[in-house]
Design an enzyme around this catalytic site. Structure first.
Site, mmCIF file in Angstrom:
data_model
loop_
_atom_site.group_PDB
_atom_site.id
_atom_site.type_symbol
_atom_site.label_atom_id
_atom_site.label_comp_id
_atom_site.label_asym_id
_atom_site.label_seq_id
_atom_site.Cartn_x
_atom_site.Cartn_y
_atom_site.Cartn_z
ATOM 1 N N SER A 239 -1.191 -4.383 4.480
ATOM 2 C CA SER A 239 -0.372 -3.395 3.442
ATOM 3 C C SER A 239 -1.303 -2.123 3.272
ATOM 4 C CB SER A 239 -0.466 -4.373 2.131
ATOM 5 O OG SER A 239 -0.783 -3.460 0.791
ATOM 6 N N LYS A 240 -0.630 -1.129 3.057
ATOM 7 C CA LYS A 240 -1.152 0.274 2.856
ATOM 8 C C LYS A 240 -2.041 0.300 1.522
ATOM 9 C CE LYS A 240 1.454 3.685 5.362
ATOM 10 N NZ LYS A 240 2.514 4.075 5.681
ATOM 11 N N ARG A 241 -1.305 -0.596 0.636
ATOM 12 C CA ARG A 241 -1.910 -0.516 -0.693
ATOM 13 C C ARG A 241 -3.159 -1.457 -0.932
ATOM 14 N NH1 ARG A 241 1.496 1.016 -5.301
ATOM 15 N NH2 ARG A 241 -0.165 0.022 -6.498
#
Length: 480
Positions: A239-241
């Site tokens: 996940s980018k987050r």
RNA sequence: GGUCCCAUCGUCUAGUGGCCUAGGACAUCACCCUCUCAAGGUGGAGGCACGGGUUCGAAUCCCGUUGGGACUGCCA
């Protein structure tokens, strides 16, 4: 015909390690098959795209050494083609207009077992307008088979697909069609991408086949190859987050692109010969899409780091110095890592001196970002002494005594690593201290820490004057 | 919920019916080397998810179970 592959990222964030792996596999396939590698940036989602992200893709690819033969193309430049394709599909009846809002659909389908669009506008014969989207009429029955080079044939029943939107009410053509149209115009032969796109592939196949029926010059479907996902420790898609996925940050931390690429290649693929450290040429030669694994791979920074250390140690001394320069002397470098300025100023840095100490740290670091922390005492006027270690020395009468003796002995000693070694060993011996204990207080005085590069070589390089000054200073600190 | 994908040491993988008492790498543990820390060397522990088949023989083929994941947007 030579294979033609493309890497088609959308510029919606920092360049992702998953994207790096996908582009690498595309590149490897192209290079190994004598094919063409194309970069096509899918920037049609204006809301989420930014120019800096687009630049980031190009910079990251350059850093990784993945050169493309065509592009970068921008999908936004091909909007005319997308619209023309949508028009043709609409005229031929494959698409129909729909004015349902999300709310209306949710309301109607709230009690249904299967979520998704219910086909409300299918046979209403609505005209296209500024408030209508265009949906694809998915056949009620039958299946679409995706021929996947990694997984084999994958069959999807049509009934599991709703009539999906192809053109938004504002006229923007969505991914499934835009992507397929571009692949057709660029004569893409192999679509190599992440497994997360596998469920949308039938949509593209259906669209592709519909397009073929609208033209006199049908285009053969590409072959697909869906790469296993890269997952985090929780086994979820990266996940980018939440996950450290920005390739830029690995570059900033001092990972070598060749090591990074080598590690990435091992995620879902393995060299035919046992050796994991493998040159790019060997990688190209041995790479086969058919050999790609089916199951997800965990991106293990520890292994990456180990591999990077291995690459670092294989560098020549001169090359190591050159590679470390952005971290130790950013003012001498065209590129510099962000948020990683060294603790010393340009006028305190000495390139010749660094070249001498570099071999001492080369085998002690796994990333270039660790280098400044190991050599700071060579450049700082005054070292920061570790408090805990200082308290240890202050409470050790033997150590204090040794410091006194060392201050006197080193003032007149021949200044070579060998002589320093011998003298300090003798000083320790006279007090019943093994060298490992005798060197500690001196190391603390001169470097500020109990761990670091080999001490005697370091003392030689730091020089008598500064060593004596630091011995004086630690005596003051100890006395307090 | 539906559709699809996946399943070998903690992790990445080799293995495509007998060469497997399952090999390598990272991590981990022990020892050696050693001025600290590393690096290096040697050795150890650790795995075929489960249940049925097929077969003389299965990690390898088939079915099922379980588990994990992806997708299910007028994002890509």
């Amino acid at each position: 015909m030579a294979p033609r592959v493309r890497f088609a990222p959308s510029p919606t964030g920092y360049f992702h390690v998953g994207s790096a792996r996908t582009s690498l596999f595309n590149w490897l396939f192209a290079r190994q098959s004598g094919g063409v590698f194309i970069l096509r940036i899918e920037d049609t989602d204006v809301e989420r795209n930014r120019d800096e992200w687009r630049e980031g893709i190009i910079t990251a690819l350059a850093w990784l050494g993945l050169d493309y033969d065509e592009g970068p193309y921008r999908q936004s430049e091909m909007i005319g083609d997308h619209r023309a394709a949508a028009d043709a599909l609409f005229r031929a009846g494959y698409l129909y207009a729909c004015d349902c809002t999300r709310e209306a659909i949710d309301e109607r389908t709230a009690t249904r077992a299967t979520p998704g669009y219910d086909g409300y506008c299918r046979d209403r014969g609505l005209a296209r307008s500024a408030t209508t989207a265009l949906r694809f009429r998915v056949p009620d029955e039958g299946v679409t088979v995706v021929h996947d080079l990694i997984r084999g044939d994958v069959t999807f029943p049509h009934e599991s697909y709703e009539d999906f939107v192809v053109v938004k009410s504002n006229g923007v053509v969505l991914y499934p069609l835009a992507n397929a149209v571009d692949d057709r115009t660029m004569a893409i032969t192999h679509v190599i991408r992440g497994e997360d796109l596998l469920p949308t592939t039938p949509k593209q196949v259906m669209l592709w086949e519909a397009l073929n029926r609208c033209t006199d010059e049908p285009v053969a479907l590409p072959l697909y190859a869906h790469l296993p996902m890269l997952v985090n420790e929780q086994r979820k898609k990266l996940s980018k987050r939440k996950d450290p996925v920005a390739v830029e940050s690995y570059r900033d931390q001092g990972y070598l692109p060749e090591a990074f690429v080598n590690y990435l290649a091992l995620l879902g693929w393995s060299p035919r010969e046992g050796e994991e450290i493998i040159s790019r040429a060997a990688m190209i030669e041995q790479f086969r899409l058919e050999d790609v694994a089916h199951s997800p791979a965990f991106f293990d920074v520890k292994k990456l780091t180990h591999m990077n250390g291995e690459y670092l140690r294989r560098l020549s001394a001169g090359e190591f110095v050159a590679r470390a320069t952005p971290w130790v002397a950013p003012w001498n470098s065209a590129w510099r890592p962000s948020d990683r300025s060294p603790l010393w100023r340009e006028d305190q840095f000495d390139a010749t001196l660094f070249a001498r100490v570099a071999p001492l740290v080369q085998e002690r670091v796994a990333t270039l970002g660790e280098v400044p922390g190991l050599v700071d005492f060579f450049f700082l006027d005054e070292v920061v002494v570790d408090e805990v270690a200082l308290a240890g020395v202050a409470g050790d009468a033997l150590a204090r005594d040794l410091l006194d003796a060392a201050r006197e002995r080193l003032a007149t000693l021949e200044w070579t690593a060998a002589a320093l070694h011998e003298a300090i060993a003798a000083l320790g011996e006279a007090r019943g201290l093994a060298l490992r204990r005798a060197q500690a207080p001196i190391r603390l005085a001169v470097t500020g820490r109990l761990i670091g590069p080999p001490l005697f070589e370091s003392l030689e390089i730091v020089g008598r004057e500064r060593v004596l000054a630091r011995l004086d200073r630690i005596q003051e600190l100890v006395a307090r």
